[in-house]
Design a protein around this motif. Structure first.
Motif, PDB file in Angstrom:
ATOM      1  N   ASP A  90      -8.169  22.511 -40.054  1.00  0.00           N
ATOM      2  CA  ASP A  90      -7.336  23.036 -38.973  1.00  0.00           C
ATOM      3  C   ASP A  90      -5.951  22.405 -39.021  1.00  0.00           C
ATOM      4  OD1 ASP A  90      -9.648  24.256 -38.356  1.00  0.00           O
ATOM      5  OD2 ASP A  90      -9.887  23.374 -36.370  1.00  0.00           O
ATOM      6  N   ILE A  91      -4.902  23.220 -38.753  1.00  0.00           N
ATOM      7  CA  ILE A  91      -3.519  22.748 -38.799  1.00  0.00           C
ATOM      8  C   ILE A  91      -2.859  23.017 -37.454  1.00  0.00           C
ATOM      9  CG2 ILE A  91      -1.274  22.979 -39.930  1.00  0.00           C
ATOM     10  CD1 ILE A  91      -2.736  24.057 -42.385  1.00  0.00           C
ATOM     11  N   ASP A  92      -2.254  21.981 -36.843  1.00  0.00           N
ATOM     12  CA  ASP A  92      -1.466  22.148 -35.631  1.00  0.00           C
ATOM     13  C   ASP A  92      -0.064  22.596 -36.006  1.00  0.00           C
ATOM     14  OD1 ASP A  92      -3.510  21.333 -33.913  1.00  0.00           O
ATOM     15  OD2 ASP A  92      -3.018  19.221 -34.237  1.00  0.00           O
ATOM     16  N   LEU A  93       0.387  23.711 -35.437  1.00  0.00           N
ATOM     17  CA  LEU A  93       1.666  24.296 -35.838  1.00  0.00           C
ATOM     18  C   LEU A  93       2.800  24.065 -34.842  1.00  0.00           C
ATOM     19  CD1 LEU A  93       0.560  27.722 -37.332  1.00  0.00           C
ATOM     20  CD2 LEU A  93       1.042  25.581 -38.520  1.00  0.00           C
ATOM     21  N   GLY A  94       2.544  24.204 -33.549  1.00  0.00           N
ATOM     22  CA  GLY A  94       3.641  24.073 -32.592  1.00  0.00           C
ATOM     23  C   GLY A  94       3.224  24.493 -31.205  1.00  0.00           C
ATOM     24  N   THR A  95       4.203  24.901 -30.402  1.00  0.00           N
ATOM     25  CA  THR A  95       3.948  25.303 -29.023  1.00  0.00           C
ATOM     26  C   THR A  95       4.478  26.703 -28.756  1.00  0.00           C
ATOM     27  OG1 THR A  95       6.002  24.257 -28.323  1.00  0.00           O
ATOM     28  CG2 THR A  95       3.988  22.943 -28.148  1.00  0.00           C
ATOM     29  N   ASN A  96       3.945  27.304 -27.722  1.00  0.00           N
ATOM     30  CA  ASN A  96       4.293  28.678 -27.400  1.00  0.00           C
ATOM     31  C   ASN A  96       4.515  28.809 -25.894  1.00  0.00           C
ATOM     32  OD1 ASN A  96       4.801  31.328 -27.973  1.00  0.00           O
ATOM     33  ND2 ASN A  96       2.675  31.926 -28.289  1.00  0.00           N
ATOM     34  N   THR A  97       5.550  29.540 -25.490  1.00  0.00           N
ATOM     35  CA  THR A  97       5.751  29.896 -24.088  1.00  0.00           C
ATOM     36  C   THR A  97       5.764  31.414 -23.984  1.00  0.00           C
ATOM     37  OG1 THR A  97       8.160  29.813 -24.333  1.00  0.00           O
ATOM     38  CG2 THR A  97       7.062  27.810 -23.554  1.00  0.00           C
ATOM     39  N   PHE A  98       5.270  31.939 -22.863  1.00  0.00           N
ATOM     40  CA  PHE A  98       5.201  33.392 -22.756  1.00  0.00           C
ATOM     41  C   PHE A  98       5.193  33.837 -21.309  1.00  0.00           C
ATOM     42  CE2 PHE A  98       0.803  32.065 -22.570  1.00  0.00           C
ATOM     43  CZ  PHE A  98       0.239  32.924 -21.649  1.00  0.00           C
ATOM     44  N   PHE A  99       5.466  35.110 -21.128  1.00  0.00           N
ATOM     45  CA  PHE A  99       5.361  35.767 -19.825  1.00  0.00           C
ATOM     46  C   PHE A  99       4.456  36.975 -19.985  1.00  0.00           C
ATOM     47  CE2 PHE A  99       6.619  39.176 -16.968  1.00  0.00           C
ATOM     48  CZ  PHE A  99       6.473  38.541 -15.737  1.00  0.00           C
ATOM     49  N   SER A 100       3.607  37.202 -18.998  1.00  0.00           N
ATOM     50  CA  SER A 100       2.712  38.356 -19.093  1.00  0.00           C
ATOM     51  C   SER A 100       2.510  38.985 -17.730  1.00  0.00           C
ATOM     52  CB  SER A 100       1.345  37.942 -19.670  1.00  0.00           C
ATOM     53  OG  SER A 100       0.669  37.086 -18.774  1.00  0.00           O
ATOM     54  N   ILE A 101       2.179  40.266 -17.737  1.00  0.00           N
ATOM     55  CA  ILE A 101       1.798  40.981 -16.529  1.00  0.00           C
ATOM     56  C   ILE A 101       0.529  41.753 -16.842  1.00  0.00           C
ATOM     57  CG2 ILE A 101       3.279  42.970 -17.077  1.00  0.00           C
ATOM     58  CD1 ILE A 101       3.662  43.270 -14.013  1.00  0.00           C
ATOM     59  N   ALA A 102      -0.395  41.788 -15.879  1.00  0.00           N
ATOM     60  CA  ALA A 102      -1.716  42.329 -16.174  1.00  0.00           C
ATOM     61  C   ALA A 102      -2.232  43.171 -15.013  1.00  0.00           C
ATOM     62  CB  ALA A 102      -2.691  41.189 -16.480  1.00  0.00           C
ATOM     63  N   PRO A 103      -1.871  44.452 -14.947  1.00  0.00           N
ATOM     64  CA  PRO A 103      -2.455  45.327 -13.920  1.00  0.00           C
ATOM     65  C   PRO A 103      -3.947  45.517 -14.159  1.00  0.00           C
ATOM     66  CG  PRO A 103      -1.180  46.600 -15.503  1.00  0.00           C
ATOM     67  CD  PRO A 103      -0.926  45.164 -15.823  1.00  0.00           C
ATOM     68  N   SER A 104      -4.703  45.649 -13.072  1.00  0.00           N
ATOM     69  CA  SER A 104      -6.155  45.746 -13.199  1.00  0.00           C
ATOM     70  C   SER A 104      -6.720  46.634 -12.098  1.00  0.00           C
ATOM     71  CB  SER A 104      -6.794  44.356 -13.105  1.00  0.00           C
ATOM     72  OG  SER A 104      -6.531  43.776 -11.840  1.00  0.00           O
ATOM     73  N   THR A 105      -7.950  47.098 -12.323  1.00  0.00           N
ATOM     74  CA  THR A 105      -8.675  47.857 -11.308  1.00  0.00           C
ATOM     75  C   THR A 105     -10.150  47.520 -11.414  1.00  0.00           C
ATOM     76  OG1 THR A 105      -9.124  50.058 -10.401  1.00  0.00           O
ATOM     77  CG2 THR A 105      -9.009  49.869 -12.789  1.00  0.00           C
ATOM     78  N   GLY A 106     -10.837  47.473 -10.268  1.00  0.00           N
ATOM     79  CA  GLY A 106     -12.245  47.127 -10.271  1.00  0.00           C
ATOM     80  C   GLY A 106     -12.994  47.775  -9.124  1.00  0.00           C
ATOM     81  N   TYR A 107     -14.314  47.593  -9.136  1.00  0.00           N
ATOM     82  CA  TYR A 107     -15.193  48.202  -8.137  1.00  0.00           C
ATOM     83  C   TYR A 107     -16.244  47.167  -7.739  1.00  0.00           C
ATOM     84  CZ  TYR A 107     -18.724  51.346  -6.135  1.00  0.00           C
ATOM     85  OH  TYR A 107     -19.630  51.953  -5.302  1.00  0.00           O
ATOM     86  N   PHE A 108     -16.491  47.029  -6.442  1.00  0.00           N
ATOM     87  CA  PHE A 108     -17.473  46.072  -5.944  1.00  0.00           C
ATOM     88  C   PHE A 108     -18.873  46.675  -6.037  1.00  0.00           C
ATOM     89  CE2 PHE A 108     -13.624  44.313  -4.159  1.00  0.00           C
ATOM     90  CZ  PHE A 108     -13.840  42.947  -4.275  1.00  0.00           C
ATOM     91  N   VAL A 109     -19.650  46.190  -7.000  1.00  0.00           N
ATOM     92  CA  VAL A 109     -21.002  46.713  -7.207  1.00  0.00           C
ATOM     93  C   VAL A 109     -21.966  46.143  -6.169  1.00  0.00           C
ATOM     94  CG1 VAL A 109     -20.687  47.186  -9.649  1.00  0.00           C
ATOM     95  CG2 VAL A 109     -21.419  44.901  -8.930  1.00  0.00           C
ATOM     96  N   ILE A 110     -21.694  44.939  -5.697  1.00  0.00           N
ATOM     97  CA  ILE A 110     -22.378  44.350  -4.549  1.00  0.00           C
ATOM     98  C   ILE A 110     -21.315  43.620  -3.732  1.00  0.00           C
ATOM     99  CG2 ILE A 110     -24.603  44.084  -5.720  1.00  0.00           C
ATOM    100  CD1 ILE A 110     -23.970  41.117  -6.065  1.00  0.00           C
ATOM    101  N   ASP A 111     -21.675  43.149  -2.552  1.00  0.00           N
ATOM    102  CA  ASP A 111     -20.713  42.405  -1.742  1.00  0.00           C
ATOM    103  C   ASP A 111     -20.156  41.216  -2.529  1.00  0.00           C
ATOM    104  OD1 ASP A 111     -21.256  44.152   0.263  1.00  0.00           O
ATOM    105  OD2 ASP A 111     -22.334  42.725   1.547  1.00  0.00           O
ATOM    106  N   ASN A 112     -18.832  41.114  -2.575  1.00  0.00           N
ATOM    107  CA  ASN A 112     -18.093  40.002  -3.183  1.00  0.00           C
ATOM    108  C   ASN A 112     -18.050  40.008  -4.711  1.00  0.00           C
ATOM    109  OD1 ASN A 112     -17.522  38.817  -0.612  1.00  0.00           O
ATOM    110  ND2 ASN A 112     -19.573  37.913  -0.609  1.00  0.00           N
ATOM    111  N   LEU A 113     -18.786  40.899  -5.393  1.00  0.00           N
ATOM    112  CA  LEU A 113     -18.804  40.935  -6.857  1.00  0.00           C
ATOM    113  C   LEU A 113     -18.181  42.231  -7.361  1.00  0.00           C
ATOM    114  CD1 LEU A 113     -19.682  39.646  -9.552  1.00  0.00           C
ATOM    115  CD2 LEU A 113     -21.846  40.895  -9.320  1.00  0.00           C
ATOM    116  N   ALA A 114     -17.041  42.094  -8.055  1.00  0.00           N
ATOM    117  CA  ALA A 114     -16.331  43.260  -8.593  1.00  0.00           C
ATOM    118  C   ALA A 114     -16.367  43.242 -10.116  1.00  0.00           C
ATOM    119  CB  ALA A 114     -14.881  43.268  -8.119  1.00  0.00           C
ATOM    120  N   VAL A 115     -16.557  44.414 -10.710  1.00  0.00           N
ATOM    121  CA  VAL A 115     -16.434  44.585 -12.156  1.00  0.00           C
ATOM    122  C   VAL A 115     -15.328  45.604 -12.405  1.00  0.00           C
ATOM    123  CG1 VAL A 115     -18.842  44.028 -12.590  1.00  0.00           C
ATOM    124  CG2 VAL A 115     -18.196  46.403 -12.207  1.00  0.00           C
TER     125      VAL A 115
END
Length: 219
Positions: free
Chosen positions: A61-86
């Protein structure tokens, strides 16, 4: 006398309306109830907390450096039971890599589609949560000042396939029954492979700690 009568009627109306509103709140459906949907988006910015490694069957394994980034992640889900969404999330990211040992710099853009599972704890308007996800996607990278032997190549472009998995947790602050503001911390492991390399097992592996802020809408 007429003014006092008017004030009495207005006061009675006000308290009647208040009681009706509170009664409505008591019978409202909690946002994380089975059958509800969740739609949201999040953003994260990494302050050099990512370690980038190269891993292969033939070399250490070789260590190469560092990375900085920005991301945005839209999502959608459904609660199959109370408090649990998939559901599913689509993450769009832009990043910049800086080598520790040379002048090499690179920029990248990626897209990853990830099914996820999220669980909320508690019955108050401040709910801790945990989430796990696994995803697949692609990445485009452009590099500058690449040295190959005695030659310097000003720029190169590569396209890679991506496999990723991650875990995150945090706290959701519910402004009402429909909107929450989320703060949290997470871990993401991303493995990418050159799309044109069908012979070797050469992969780039990113292990990232992220600090996340976002919002969700429930209905």
């Amino acid at each position: 006398m007429q003014s006092l009568k008017t004030l009495f009627i207005l006061t009675l109306f006000f308290y009647s309306f208040s009681g009706f509103s509170q009664s409505g709140d008591d019978t409202s459906i909690p946002p994380t109830t089975k059958g509800n949907f969740i739609v949201g988006g999040s953003s994260s910015f990494n302050f050099s907390s990512e370690s980038l490694k190269v891993k292969s069957d033939n070399i250490d394994d070789i260590d190469l450096g560092t990375n900085t980034f920005f991301s945005i992640a839209p999502s959608t889900g459904y609660f199959v039971i109370d408090n649990l969404a998939v559901g599913a999330e689509v993450a769009f990211s832009t990043g910049k890599f800086k080598s520790d040992d040379s002048d090499l710099e690179s920029k990248s853009t990626s897209i990853i589609a990830s099914p996820f599972v999220r669980y909320y704890f508690g019955k108050t308007k401040i709910k801790p949560f945990l989430e796990g996800s696994i995803g697949f996607g692609s990445l485009k990278a452009e590099s500058e000042n690449v040295i190959i032997g005695d030659d310097i190549i000003n720029s190169t472009e590569t396209r890679r396939s991506i496999f990723a998995y991650g875990f995150n947790g945090g706290v959701a602050f519910f402004l009402n029954d429909f909107v929450s503001v989320d703060l949290g911390i997470g871990y993401i492991s991303t493995s990418s492979k050159d799309k044109d390399d069908n012979e070797s097992n050469f992969r780039n592996i990113n292990n990232t700690i992220t600090f996340n802020a976002g919002f969700n809408v429930f209905f």
